[in-house]
Design a protein around this motif. Structure first.
Motif, PDB file in Angstrom:
ATOM      1  N   LYS A   1       0.610  -1.169   0.268  1.00  0.00           N
ATOM      2  CA  LYS A   1      -0.470   0.135   0.250  1.00  0.00           C
ATOM      3  C   LYS A   1       1.025   1.161   0.098  1.00  0.00           C
ATOM      4  O   LYS A   1       0.170   2.349  -0.627  1.00  0.00           O
ATOM      5  CB  LYS A   1      -1.023   0.261   1.118  1.00  0.00           C
ATOM      6  CG  LYS A   1      -2.613  -0.453   1.285  1.00  0.00           C
ATOM      7  CD  LYS A   1      -2.862  -0.780   2.796  1.00  0.00           C
ATOM      8  CE  LYS A   1      -3.365   0.360   2.859  1.00  0.00           C
ATOM      9  NZ  LYS A   1      -4.739   1.173   1.826  1.00  0.00           N
TER      10      LYS A   1
ATOM     11  N   ARG B   1       1.908   2.124   2.816  1.00  0.00           N
ATOM     12  CA  ARG B   1       1.404   3.177   3.761  1.00  0.00           C
ATOM     13  C   ARG B   1       2.504   3.652   4.853  1.00  0.00           C
ATOM     14  O   ARG B   1       2.824   2.680   5.613  1.00  0.00           O
ATOM     15  CB  ARG B   1       0.150   2.082   4.213  1.00  0.00           C
ATOM     16  CG  ARG B   1      -0.944   2.882   5.450  1.00  0.00           C
ATOM     17  CD  ARG B   1      -1.745   1.443   6.135  1.00  0.00           C
ATOM     18  NE  ARG B   1      -2.325   1.337   7.524  1.00  0.00           N
ATOM     19  CZ  ARG B   1      -3.600   1.780   7.561  1.00  0.00           C
ATOM     20  NH1 ARG B   1      -4.531   2.033   6.092  1.00  0.00           N
ATOM     21  NH2 ARG B   1      -4.360   2.275   8.740  1.00  0.00           N
TER      22      ARG B   1
ATOM     23  N   SER C   1      -8.129  -0.527   4.328  1.00  0.00           N
ATOM     24  CA  SER C   1      -8.373  -1.065   2.650  1.00  0.00           C
ATOM     25  C   SER C   1      -7.707  -0.884   1.726  1.00  0.00           C
ATOM     26  O   SER C   1      -6.231  -0.784   1.776  1.00  0.00           O
ATOM     27  CB  SER C   1      -8.599   0.468   2.634  1.00  0.00           C
ATOM     28  OG  SER C   1      -7.816   1.646   2.443  1.00  0.00           O
TER      29      SER C   1
ATOM     30  N   ASN D   1      -5.817  -0.424  -1.372  1.00  0.00           N
ATOM     31  CA  ASN D   1      -5.726   0.895  -2.503  1.00  0.00           C
ATOM     32  C   ASN D   1      -4.131   1.311  -1.781  1.00  0.00           C
ATOM     33  O   ASN D   1      -4.100   1.605  -0.601  1.00  0.00           O
ATOM     34  CB  ASN D   1      -7.160   2.053  -2.166  1.00  0.00           C
ATOM     35  CG  ASN D   1      -6.565   2.813  -0.763  1.00  0.00           C
ATOM     36  OD1 ASN D   1      -6.910   1.494  -0.076  1.00  0.00           O
ATOM     37  ND2 ASN D   1      -6.051   3.444  -0.426  1.00  0.00           N
TER      38      ASN D   1
ATOM     39  N   SER E   1     -10.619   4.345  -1.500  1.00  0.00           N
ATOM     40  CA  SER E   1     -10.410   3.232  -1.101  1.00  0.00           C
ATOM     41  C   SER E   1     -11.769   2.890  -2.433  1.00  0.00           C
ATOM     42  O   SER E   1     -11.949   2.785  -2.657  1.00  0.00           O
ATOM     43  CB  SER E   1     -11.313   3.187  -0.013  1.00  0.00           C
ATOM     44  OG  SER E   1     -10.208   3.899   0.961  1.00  0.00           O
TER      45      SER E   1
ATOM     46  N   GLU F   1     -16.218   3.353   4.312  1.00  0.00           N
ATOM     47  CA  GLU F   1     -15.204   2.716   6.042  1.00  0.00           C
ATOM     48  C   GLU F   1     -15.415   2.386   6.663  1.00  0.00           C
ATOM     49  O   GLU F   1     -17.006   3.478   7.170  1.00  0.00           O
ATOM     50  CB  GLU F   1     -13.444   3.105   6.512  1.00  0.00           C
ATOM     51  CG  GLU F   1     -12.491   2.434   5.176  1.00  0.00           C
ATOM     52  CD  GLU F   1     -13.420   4.162   3.787  1.00  0.00           C
ATOM     53  OE1 GLU F   1     -13.216   5.075   3.880  1.00  0.00           O
ATOM     54  OE2 GLU F   1     -12.276   4.099   3.520  1.00  0.00           O
TER      55      GLU F   1
ATOM     56  N   HIS G   1      -5.969  12.051   2.288  1.00  0.00           N
ATOM     57  CA  HIS G   1      -6.058  10.348   1.965  1.00  0.00           C
ATOM     58  C   HIS G   1      -7.417  10.646   0.477  1.00  0.00           C
ATOM     59  O   HIS G   1      -7.760  11.737   0.778  1.00  0.00           O
ATOM     60  CB  HIS G   1      -7.528  10.312   2.552  1.00  0.00           C
ATOM     61  CG  HIS G   1      -7.048   8.989   4.009  1.00  0.00           C
ATOM     62  ND1 HIS G   1      -6.233   9.423   5.177  1.00  0.00           N
ATOM     63  CD2 HIS G   1      -6.322   8.066   4.022  1.00  0.00           C
ATOM     64  CE1 HIS G   1      -5.997   8.590   5.268  1.00  0.00           C
ATOM     65  NE2 HIS G   1      -6.134   7.321   5.094  1.00  0.00           N
TER      66      HIS G   1
HETATM   67 MG    MG Z   1      -7.781   3.050   4.025  1.00  0.00          MG
END
Ligand code: MG
Ligand code: AMP
Length: 347
Positions: A61, A63, A149, A151, A157, A186, A239
């Motif tokens: 991700k 992330r 998620s 993505n 997402s 979400e 986001h």
């Molecule tokens: Mg997310």
């Protein structure tokens, strides 16, 4: 890496779906990461007890590692292996909304999941999803499954397997395609580590619904005041952003149209994010309706997919209508504000 795709029946009625789920579960047990549908958005699942699996999630991700993951379980017997000190109000919330789009943050029993899942916090975010495919996969693994998620970090997402494919093809072991997700936004994240429940992230279950069950529910002040530090680490990041800059417009349709006209005079391709009620009234390069104002859950349902459609249509700038902060409108506006990086123009 080759990303496998399995097509499954949303309701898990077909016998072939079970075989597909088994294959996905085996990969998860081998600490690979696999995307699957939930009733909110597609999740990117990995074994929550394994550092390797969890690292793979963050890596695929892109992330930030200080943004903890939600752990998904299939039934309440798994919960007591992960958390302690569950307050009575949290039990009530579970009884009312699980399985469903509600995530509870509770004190974690140290050592039960990878510390990377909780980003080193003393709490863990956990929920039981309602989607038959998600439940079947988690049950089959007999593991707690971390699933943010599915993505790339920062992008809207995914509400369809195709969105996951576009973001993560080649980076993950597989995608279980069970069609479109339900809620479209979400889960609601509620902190249950203090005396009163606090909403850290608005989502599919509204504040009003929670209050009906437990009385007073607070909202993390950081959700409305940008200078506060949010208690949910993920909420500090921009986001859900489409490629083109997005502006929220607080004003009439005529005012929004005047903003479109000004940009077009400068030679820009302009997108408008609107609703069924006003769809016909705008003239722009791309006008997309998210649903109807008479039922804000339709907006929640299509928002991410519409933001991704703007990406495919090569607009230079997008203007969006805004929505009332009522019911699921709270969650819709939270995501839109973040997608817009809080850029707003007022008539
Ligand atoms: Mg997310
Ligand atoms: P996602 O997995 O992308 O749906 O995001 C999960 C959200 O839950 C993020 O905003 C996280 O910061 C938040 N979260 C996860 N674990 C915790 C925790 N222990 N305490 C507070 N927020 C959390």
């Amino acid at each position: 890496m080759e990303t496998k795709i399995w097509f499954v029946d949303k309701q898990m009625n077909l016998s072939t779906s079970y075989e597909q789920v088994q294959q996905a579960a085996i990969l998860l047990q081998q600490n690979e990461v696999v995307a699957f549908p939930t009733e909110t958005v597609y999740g990117l699942g990995g074994n929550a007890t394994s550092n390797i699996a969890v690292e793979r999630i963050y890596e695929a991700k892109g992330r930030p590692s200080d943004n903890p993951l939600i752990v998904h379980i299939a039934d309440k017997s798994q919960l007591h292996l992960l958390v302690e000190d569950i307050p009575a109000y949290a039990e009530k919330l579970m009884d009312a909304f699980w399985p469903g789009p509600l995530t509870l943050v509770l004190p974690v029993i140290q050592g039960t999941v990878s510390t990377k899942v909780t980003a080193g916090l003393s709490t863990i975010a956990v929920r039981i999803p309602e989607h038959p495919v998600a439940l079947a996969i988690i049950k089959e693994t007999s593991l707690p499954i971390a699933a943010p998620s599915a993505n790339l970090s920062g992008k809207p997402s995914p509400t369809k397997a195709d969105h996951v494919w576009k973001d993560l093809n080649g980076k993950i072991a597989g995608i279980v395609d069970g069609g479109e997700t339900g809620v479209g936004l979400e889960s609601t994240v509620v902190d249950c580590s203090e005396g009163i429940p606090v909403i850290l992230r608005p989502g599919g279950i509204t504040k009003e619904q929670l209050e009906e069950v437990v009385g007073i529910v607070k909202i993390d002040p950081a959700l409305t005041k940008r200078e506060e530090v949010p208690k949910s680490p993920g909420m500090k990041y921009t986001h859900y952003a489409p490629k083109a800059p997005l502006w929220l417009v607080d004003g009439s349709n005529e005012y929004l149209q005047s903003l479109v006209n000004k940009q077009q005079q400068k030679g820009k391709r302009v997108g408008v994010l609107t609703t069924d009620e006003s769809f016909e009234q705008y003239k722009a390069n791309v006008v997309l309706s998210c649903g109807t104002r008479s039922d804000l859950s339709t907006i929640a349902n299509k928002l991410y997919s519409i933001l991704r459609e703007f990406d495919d249509s090569d607009v230079d700038i997008i203007f969006s209508e805004i929505f009332p902060l009522e019911g699921v409108g709270e969650a819709v506006m939270n995501r839109l504000e973040k997608a817009a990086g809080y850029q707003r123009v007022k008539e």
